[in-house]
Motif scaffolding. Structure first.
Motif, short mmCIF file in Angstrom:
data_model
loop_
_atom_site.label_atom_id
_atom_site.label_comp_id
_atom_site.label_asym_id
_atom_site.label_seq_id
_atom_site.Cartn_x
_atom_site.Cartn_y
_atom_site.Cartn_z
N TYR A 135 0.85 -1.18 0.00
CA TYR A 135 0.00 0.00 0.00
C TYR A 135 0.90 1.24 0.00
N GLY A 136 0.83 1.98 -1.07
CA GLY A 136 1.62 3.21 -1.18
C GLY A 136 2.83 3.10 -2.06
N GLN A 138 5.09 3.49 -5.25
CA GLN A 138 5.06 4.49 -6.32
C GLN A 138 5.77 4.01 -7.58
#
Length: 313
Positions: A273-274, A276
């Motif tokens: 989650y998160g 990039q």
């Protein structure tokens, strides 16, 4: 002069005009009116700007000693932190140099042993860097969308990883983007290997686990040699994921007396989650793995149907 003239000219000490309560009520009403007018019509906004402009130089001059003291304290703290970080980095660089020398020696030995034993060479795969655009809106799946697709030669089934480990697998490919299913999705499975013991297993996504979403090793015997903290990597037996990619660590093992299998919870190393930036690994070529053995035709046909010749009399 008559006494009446003195009586009419006696000064009084009682206050003249409205009573204190009336004046307080008027002041309160005036204050409420000014506050409402300021909120609604911004009547005092020009006055505030003017006062702020006039007082800004004085505020700046008065704040300079405080800022100088803070900057001086911060300077010495940053200097100490930088010196500590430099010493730690130098020590770590020496350790990494020693480790790099050892790894290089072991790599040469591994290559020679593989040549001696006539083993297949290690697979070398390439990848394409991509950026995560957004997460899908489906609350029952764990998927993200990246900004590379068919135009960047992204293929369905390609493994995806970040700087820490395997993130998931490409499940849909569009011209300008692709959809990646994360390892924590309930429909995702991946073959894993425990480098400490050499045991192979299959990890399944478990988004509903009490540990915030992870993966689970299923059908592991209760007497299996597994420990909390063991590292799991890709085994490479599926022909999709290259072997040796880090996946997760075991964080909890539940052994139950009423079941021959234990529940093994694992925490993915990749940032589920998160994340990039990711790397899409090219699929393994067809000739990377040894060919499957051809099926035995005789075993498939079964016993021979030709009659057995009897003995001549």
């Amino acid at each position: 002069m008559s006494s009446n003239s003195f009586d009419s000219g006696v000064p009084t000490f009682r206050p003249q005009g409205p009573s204190p309560n009336v004046r307080l009520a008027l002041c309160v009403a005036l204050a409420v009116f000014l506050m409402v007018a300021d909120v609604r019509f911004k009547l005092t906004e020009p006055l505030r700007k003017a006062v702020a402009t006039v007082l800004y130089p004085l505020q700046w001059v008065m704040l300079q000693p405080v800022q100088l003291v803070n900057q001086g304290a911060t300077y010495f703290e940053d200097l100490h932190t930088a010196q500590t970080a430099a010493a730690s980095a130098e020590k770590k660089s020496v350790e990494l140099a020693q480790r790099a020398t050892l790894v290089e020696t072991l790599d040469h030995e591994n290559q020679r042993l593989r040549q001696l034993l006539n083993l297949l060479p290690r697979l070398s795969t390439k990848g394409t860097a991509a950026q995560v655009v957004y997460e899908t809106a489906d609350a029952y799946t764990r998927r993200v969308v990246i900004d590379k697709g068919e135009l960047a030669n992204i293929q369905r089934g390609s493994p995806v990883m970040d700087e820490m480990g395997v993130l998931g697998q490409v499940t849909r490919v569009f011209p300008m983007s692709s959809e990646v299913t994360l390892l924590t999705d309930r429909d995702q499975a991946i073959p894993v290997l425990n480098p400490r013991t050499g045991a192979r297993a299959v990890a399944y996504g478990d988004p509903t686990t009490a540990y915030g979403g992870g993966i689970e090793l299923r059908f592991m015997p209760s007497n299996a040699d597994i420990q909390e903290g063991d590292l799991l990597t890709t085994s490479g037996v599926d022909g999709v994921y290259p072997p040796g990619l880090p996946i997760a660590r075991i964080i909890k093992i539940e052994r139950r007396a009423d079941s021959p299998f234990s529940r093994v919870y694992c925490e993915p190393l990749a940032q589920m989650y998160g994340a990039q930036f990711v790397m899409v690994i090219d699929p393994l070529p067809e000739d990377a793995l040894p060919p499957r053995p051809a099926p035995d035709v005789k075993k498939q046909e079964g016993p021979s149907s030709t009659p057995r010749k009897g003995k001549r009399g």
